[in-house]
Design a protein around this motif. Structure first.
Motif, PDB file in Angstrom:
ATOM      1  N   LYS A  42      92.335  81.940  82.741  1.00 28.61           N
ATOM      2  CA  LYS A  42      92.593  80.629  83.487  1.00 28.61           C
ATOM      3  C   LYS A  42      91.943  79.420  83.129  1.00 28.61           C
ATOM      4  N   VAL A  43      90.876  79.751  82.216  1.00 25.94           N
ATOM      5  CA  VAL A  43      90.206  78.459  81.747  1.00 25.94           C
ATOM      6  C   VAL A  43      90.001  78.272  80.223  1.00 25.94           C
ATOM      7  N   VAL A  44      90.486  79.467  79.555  1.00 30.48           N
ATOM      8  CA  VAL A  44      90.341  79.469  78.104  1.00 30.48           C
ATOM      9  C   VAL A  44      90.956  78.432  77.458  1.00 30.48           C
ATOM     10  N   ASP A  45      92.076  77.920  77.839  1.00 30.39           N
ATOM     11  CA  ASP A  45      92.713  76.831  77.149  1.00 30.39           C
ATOM     12  C   ASP A  45      92.472  75.414  77.824  1.00 30.39           C
ATOM     13  N   ASP A  46      91.592  75.521  78.598  1.00 26.67           N
ATOM     14  CA  ASP A  46      91.261  74.377  79.473  1.00 26.67           C
ATOM     15  C   ASP A  46      89.767  73.853  79.042  1.00 26.67           C
ATOM     16  N   VAL A  47      88.803  74.156  79.899  1.00 22.95           N
ATOM     17  CA  VAL A  47      87.378  73.800  79.867  1.00 22.95           C
ATOM     18  C   VAL A  47      86.685  74.794  78.759  1.00 22.95           C
ATOM     19  N   GLY A  48      87.282  76.041  78.608  1.00 25.72           N
ATOM     20  CA  GLY A  48      86.611  76.913  77.702  1.00 25.72           C
ATOM     21  C   GLY A  48      87.119  76.822  76.176  1.00 25.72           C
ATOM     22  N   PHE A  49      88.039  76.026  75.997  1.00 23.13           N
ATOM     23  CA  PHE A  49      88.882  75.706  74.746  1.00 23.13           C
ATOM     24  C   PHE A  49      87.905  75.445  73.637  1.00 23.13           C
ATOM     25  N   GLN A  50      87.104  74.426  73.459  1.00 24.31           N
ATOM     26  CA  GLN A  50      86.478  74.134  72.240  1.00 24.31           C
ATOM     27  C   GLN A  50      85.304  75.260  71.998  1.00 24.31           C
ATOM     28  N   THR A  51      84.659  75.701  73.052  1.00 24.21           N
ATOM     29  CA  THR A  51      83.472  76.864  72.692  1.00 24.21           C
ATOM     30  C   THR A  51      84.239  77.996  72.112  1.00 24.21           C
ATOM     31  N   THR A  52      85.326  78.551  72.946  1.00 27.81           N
ATOM     32  CA  THR A  52      85.970  79.823  72.325  1.00 27.81           C
ATOM     33  C   THR A  52      86.559  79.669  70.984  1.00 27.81           C
ATOM     34  N   GLN A  53      87.052  78.307  70.644  1.00 26.12           N
ATOM     35  CA  GLN A  53      87.694  78.396  69.438  1.00 26.12           C
ATOM     36  C   GLN A  53      86.579  78.113  68.667  1.00 26.12           C
ATOM     37  N   SER A  54      85.338  77.625  69.136  1.00 31.78           N
ATOM     38  CA  SER A  54      84.335  77.829  67.971  1.00 31.78           C
ATOM     39  C   SER A  54      83.799  79.110  67.608  1.00 31.78           C
ATOM     40  N   GLU A  55      83.763  79.766  68.609  1.00 29.39           N
ATOM     41  CA  GLU A  55      83.304  81.316  68.263  1.00 29.39           C
ATOM     42  C   GLU A  55      84.223  82.081  67.489  1.00 29.39           C
ATOM     43  N   ARG A  56      85.572  81.993  67.818  1.00 31.36           N
ATOM     44  CA  ARG A  56      86.650  82.616  67.102  1.00 31.36           C
ATOM     45  C   ARG A  56      86.317  82.174  65.399  1.00 31.36           C
ATOM     46  N   GLY A  57      86.182  80.669  65.213  1.00 31.13           N
ATOM     47  CA  GLY A  57      86.477  80.350  64.001  1.00 31.13           C
ATOM     48  C   GLY A  57      85.053  80.648  63.075  1.00 31.13           C
ATOM     49  N   GLN A  58      83.787  80.819  63.692  1.00 30.35           N
ATOM     50  CA  GLN A  58      82.716  81.562  63.194  1.00 30.35           C
ATOM     51  C   GLN A  58      82.982  82.983  62.833  1.00 30.35           C
ATOM     52  N   ALA A  59      83.680  83.674  63.952  1.00 30.62           N
ATOM     53  CA  ALA A  59      83.818  85.108  63.516  1.00 30.62           C
ATOM     54  C   ALA A  59      84.690  85.443  62.491  1.00 30.62           C
ATOM     55  N   GLU A  60      85.798  84.536  62.456  1.00 31.00           N
ATOM     56  CA  GLU A  60      86.670  84.712  61.318  1.00 31.00           C
ATOM     57  C   GLU A  60      86.179  84.505  59.807  1.00 31.00           C
ATOM     58  N   GLY A  61      85.123  83.797  59.852  1.00 24.66           N
ATOM     59  CA  GLY A  61      84.166  83.661  58.671  1.00 24.66           C
ATOM     60  C   GLY A  61      83.641  84.696  57.897  1.00 24.66           C
ATOM     61  N   HIS A  62      83.504  85.642  58.753  1.00 24.29           N
ATOM     62  CA  HIS A  62      83.008  86.810  58.258  1.00 24.29           C
ATOM     63  C   HIS A  62      81.715  86.465  57.321  1.00 24.29           C
ATOM     64  N   TRP A  63      81.348  87.346  56.003  1.00 19.47           N
ATOM     65  CA  TRP A  63      80.310  87.189  55.463  1.00 19.47           C
ATOM     66  C   TRP A  63      79.920  85.880  54.580  1.00 19.47           C
ATOM     67  N   LEU A  64      81.081  85.824  53.941  1.00 24.84           N
ATOM     68  CA  LEU A  64      81.471  84.877  53.012  1.00 24.84           C
ATOM     69  C   LEU A  64      82.366  83.682  53.273  1.00 24.84           C
ATOM     70  N   GLY A  65      83.107  83.686  54.116  1.00 25.09           N
ATOM     71  CA  GLY A  65      83.951  82.610  54.652  1.00 25.09           C
ATOM     72  C   GLY A  65      85.415  82.694  54.221  1.00 25.09           C
ATOM     73  N   GLN A  66      86.320  81.843  54.759  1.00 25.50           N
ATOM     74  CA  GLN A  66      87.604  81.713  54.316  1.00 25.50           C
ATOM     75  C   GLN A  66      87.770  81.034  52.954  1.00 25.50           C
ATOM     76  N   GLY A  67      86.582  80.041  52.504  1.00 26.55           N
ATOM     77  CA  GLY A  67      86.832  79.354  51.467  1.00 26.55           C
ATOM     78  C   GLY A  67      86.748  77.839  51.833  1.00 26.55           C
ATOM     79  N   LEU A  68      86.155  77.140  51.162  1.00 22.69           N
ATOM     80  CA  LEU A  68      85.871  75.551  51.494  1.00 22.69           C
ATOM     81  C   LEU A  68      87.442  74.925  51.444  1.00 22.69           C
ATOM     82  N   ALA A  69      87.682  74.089  52.727  1.00 30.26           N
ATOM     83  CA  ALA A  69      88.547  73.648  53.094  1.00 30.26           C
ATOM     84  C   ALA A  69      90.043  74.468  53.564  1.00 30.26           C
ATOM     85  N   ASP A  70      89.609  75.842  53.437  1.00 22.74           N
ATOM     86  CA  ASP A  70      90.645  76.688  53.854  1.00 22.74           C
ATOM     87  C   ASP A  70      90.383  77.038  55.517  1.00 22.74           C
TER      88      ASP A  70
END
Length: 192
Positions: A42-70
């Protein structure tokens, strides 16, 4: 040298002030309560959007990341270069890059504390200790906010997040620390 009574009074005063700020602007309390249900559909695309996307982005970085600017999270979240820059750093450079950034800021804090021990006067030492505490607490708060340990409260990471007032304040503080260090350097060069 401060009495327990004075510290207790200060703590009560701070608690009342924080409570008053929460009551004055209802969105502040909503941010805290919504934080714990941020993944609810109910709130993941509203008030929880920025925080959940931040969590997702960091998790997708894994150990060495996606690469600079990627990384993709900087194109999705509303504040990718300010409060949530750690999401971009985590996604593009991974855990290793995030650890390096946090380590560099910890190194600055540690160096300020070492210099505070060498300070020639108590005032200079307190300036250096205060600057170290400021940088350390602000860094920890920003990292915990970006990885959703804390609700989003708008604290930038020192020296890295864009934003004029924060950068200006932190660089002015470094200038004050540098002026406190001049006295330390003069003490050591006159002893040599």
């Amino acid at each position: 040298g401060v009495s327990w009574k004075t510290m207790g009074f200060g703590l009560v005063l701070i608690s009342l002030g924080v409570g008053g700020l929460l009551l004055k602007q209802p969105y502040r309390m909503e941010r805290i309560t919504n934080h714990y249900v941020r993944w609810d559909p109910k709130v993941v695309d509203d008030v929880g959007f920025q925080t959940t996307q931040s969590e997702r982005g960091q998790a997708e970085g894994h150990w060495l990341g996606q690469g600079l600017a990627d990384g993709q999270v900087k194109q999705i979240i509303p504040a990718p270069t300010t409060d949530f820059i750690m999401a971009t750093i985590g996604e593009e450079t991974g855990l290793v890059g995030s650890t390096v950034v946090i380590g560099l800021l910890a190194l600055i804090c540690g160096r300020l504390l070492v210099l505070a021990q060498r300070a020639t006067d108590r005032y200079g030492a307190l300036i250096l200790i205060g600057a170290s505490g400021w940088i350390g607490i602000q860094t920890c708060t920003n990292v915990m906010m970006a990885n959703a340990t804390l609700p989003a409260i708008g604290i930038p990471i020192p020296f890295i997040s864009s934003g004029g007032s924060s950068l200006m304040a932190i660089w002015l503080t470094m200038g004050v620390c540098q002026s406190a260090l001049v006295g330390i350097c003069l003490l050591y060069t006159s002893d040599a």
